[in-house]
Scaffold this active site. Sequence first.
Site, mmCIF file in Angstrom:
data_model
loop_
_atom_site.group_PDB
_atom_site.id
_atom_site.type_symbol
_atom_site.label_atom_id
_atom_site.label_comp_id
_atom_site.label_asym_id
_atom_site.label_seq_id
_atom_site.Cartn_x
_atom_site.Cartn_y
_atom_site.Cartn_z
ATOM 1 N N SER A 167 0.844 -1.197 0.000
ATOM 2 C CA SER A 167 0.000 0.000 0.000
ATOM 3 C C SER A 167 0.876 1.243 0.000
ATOM 4 O O SER A 167 1.989 1.222 0.527
ATOM 5 C CB SER A 167 -0.881 0.028 1.251
ATOM 6 N N ASP A 168 0.382 2.323 -0.581
ATOM 7 C CA ASP A 168 1.027 3.592 -0.282
ATOM 8 C C ASP A 168 0.845 3.811 1.218
ATOM 9 O O ASP A 168 -0.022 3.198 1.862
ATOM 10 C CB ASP A 168 0.437 4.741 -1.098
ATOM 11 N N TRP A 169 1.706 4.677 1.754
ATOM 12 C CA TRP A 169 1.765 4.797 3.219
ATOM 13 C C TRP A 169 0.447 5.361 3.782
ATOM 14 O O TRP A 169 0.159 6.538 3.687
ATOM 15 C CB TRP A 169 2.966 5.653 3.609
ATOM 16 N N GLY A 170 -0.355 4.462 4.304
ATOM 17 C CA GLY A 170 -1.646 4.883 4.856
ATOM 18 C C GLY A 170 -2.788 4.759 3.864
ATOM 19 O O GLY A 170 -3.871 5.284 4.109
#
Length: 765
Positions: free
Chosen positions: A241-244
């Site tokens: 995932s992208d961060w968050g």
Amino acid sequence: MTDTLNTTGTGLDAPAADIVAGLTVEEKASLTSGASFWTTQGVERAGIPAIVLTDGPHGVRLQKGSADHLGIGDSVPATCFPPAVALGSTFDPELLERVGTALGEEARAEGVGVLLGPGVNIKRSPLCGRNFEYLSEDPIISGVLGAALVNGLQSQGVGGSLKHFAANNQEHDRMSSSSDVDPRPLREIYLRGFQRVVEDAQPWTVMCSYNRLNGVYTSEDPWLLNTVLRDDWGFEGLVVSDWGAVNDRVVGLPAGLDLEMPSSDGRSAAKLLAAVADGSLDESALDVGARRVVELVQKAVDGARPSTGSGSEGYDVDAHHALAREAAGRGAVLLKNDDAILPLDASASVAVIGAFAEKPRYQGAGSSLINPTKLDNALDAITEYAGQDNVAFAAGFTTDGSDGAALVAPAVELAASKDVVVLFLGLPGSYESEGFDREDLHLPAEQLALLESVVAANPRTVVVLANGGVVELPFADDVPAILEGWLGGQAGGSAIADVLYGAVNPSGRLAETIPVKLADTPAYLNFPGDFGHVRYGEGLFVGYRWYDARDAEVRYPFGHGLSYTSFGYSDLSVAADASGLTVRVTVTNTGDRAGREVVQVYTGLAASGVQRAPREIKAFANVALEAGESREVEIAVRDEDLAYWDVRVDRWVVEPGAYSVEVGASSRDIRLSAVVEVEGEQVRIPLSLESSIAELAADPIAGPIVMQAMGSFASGMADTDIFDEGGLDKMMASFPIGKLAGFPGVPVTPEQIQQLIDLSNSQRG
Ligand code: BGC
């Protein structure tokens, strides 16, 4: 804590699936989320270490103290190579592979398993605050160059992370906005570059984006992450995932999101376990996600061989700085050079004006912010070329928003006193960043005012630009030369001097169009959207495709870039076979110094049955030629790159027909063209009562019968002008056959038409 990569001696030799089979359900769940901001979770008992994933893309942003993904906290020194905006303008996969290799060496030396990049999102609008981190407005350029970066990086045993997947083309509302994109532009423009990198370079990881795509968060879109990425393209790695970016972890895991980053402090694992317990999640989804994490760890551990570099950091700092300088010089684009004012003569006296000459703007803000090992500035480098006595500096403006009025007069006075002015303009750092978009394409007003006064004082003014996204250039006709330096990385300053003094003959080309004004740009009326949706209303017509289709004026076209020498093109030949086109052209350096030409191949199909741009770049070659040298260049256009996405059958189709093949030095500087017949594939859709008369007429079985019937129908019609010149044919062409059959006077019954349709359909393969 579990060991990270620096520790060896793990039990990782067994196949990942076997390792996972020996884990508890809790251990499997824990593996699918990070342990910290930058590390994965390990399972000490099973010999699975944690690995480090870190930004990326144009340097190693390894944080040893406080962690953040916004470019706030400190990180270890690393070479700040030019950001993608400059790398894209090199049009040189060989060079980018070397940059990727150097990034890999640094990452490995720092114990990093995955470097978070490259970013291959399309520059849909020049307003996107993160365009500096992306390569091009064109998917072939993004894909070819992105693959080169990944190949270089992964040659060092460090994984790439292809991001941000997908249709993340703006920063506004990036964590929630839905990019609403029709199937053709989605496949042909927004996914094509990702597909190219996956197929050609197999990045170890793909990073899903924050946004939604056609209403679905990409972090939980099984169509995107499983069907397209894995089934269609054959991706073998892990999706992070992208961060968050995780919305609902329990939905995301079976949809193909293997690893959530950063850590959720165990919350996601708990949710996954609860879902397995209550039966809403099959444990096999955990097996798959955990297996892919273990496979990634295996690759990273395997890649963490001892470094061979010579510097204290485990790599050669000076050599990497030199490579950063080479790349920045190669990425700079000479937009204009009247009367050959460039290159400068070292004996000319120079007024260096503009704060950026001393304090360079060399990278963008946000998660890609690198702490450079060194930092060159153009003023020092110009002084090295021209000598202290020939160079004087005036800042002319400030870059921090403070009042710079007092700086103008000395700068203008200096301009008047020298043979030539090199004026450094650009966007201050606060103008463009990850996290927000620009609202206009203007340079700061005080810089434009300064330019006017400086040019009035000395018309021999060369403008050098520093900006991550394109800017309007209203002064383009008022100055003899413009050098677009983009954000050049830590050696950007010296690279600019190399180009100004001719040590480097410019060969950068625009990987994105420079428009005359914002209102001309393709997404202008559809950016950044509202109420959580952005409609990609310009469809396929992104970048030069838009300007060319509308025959619209641009400031500088896609592919443009001047050299200090000149090139001639001759002897174009094009051959087609099942693998695509083979384009041969002879390129001659007709000037008096060595240089590089970027030979660009565009194709078009004017008589297409579907909407198309007049020309699309399909391949290019970066050719170095000595003065006077001629070379035959062979450029392959892949068959699949000629394909369009056919929404009727939901797949790629190469349409048969006479394709134009244009070869030139920019999208608006076509030097030679040819026409080549491509066999392609005739898509035959089963006929139905909804088929139009034109569709039936084109059918080999139904066609002759329908044409005959239509002929007798037409002869019974009143004699009016409209039916001359094929008017009736045009009028009837789109008429659904089933509707026509019911009309009085039509000489066929609905039953007869159905029979005809059945007959035709039964004879299809
Ligand atoms: C960015 C990514 C980056 C990640 C980690 C996110 O905000 O969109 O590109 O890799 O942070 O820093």
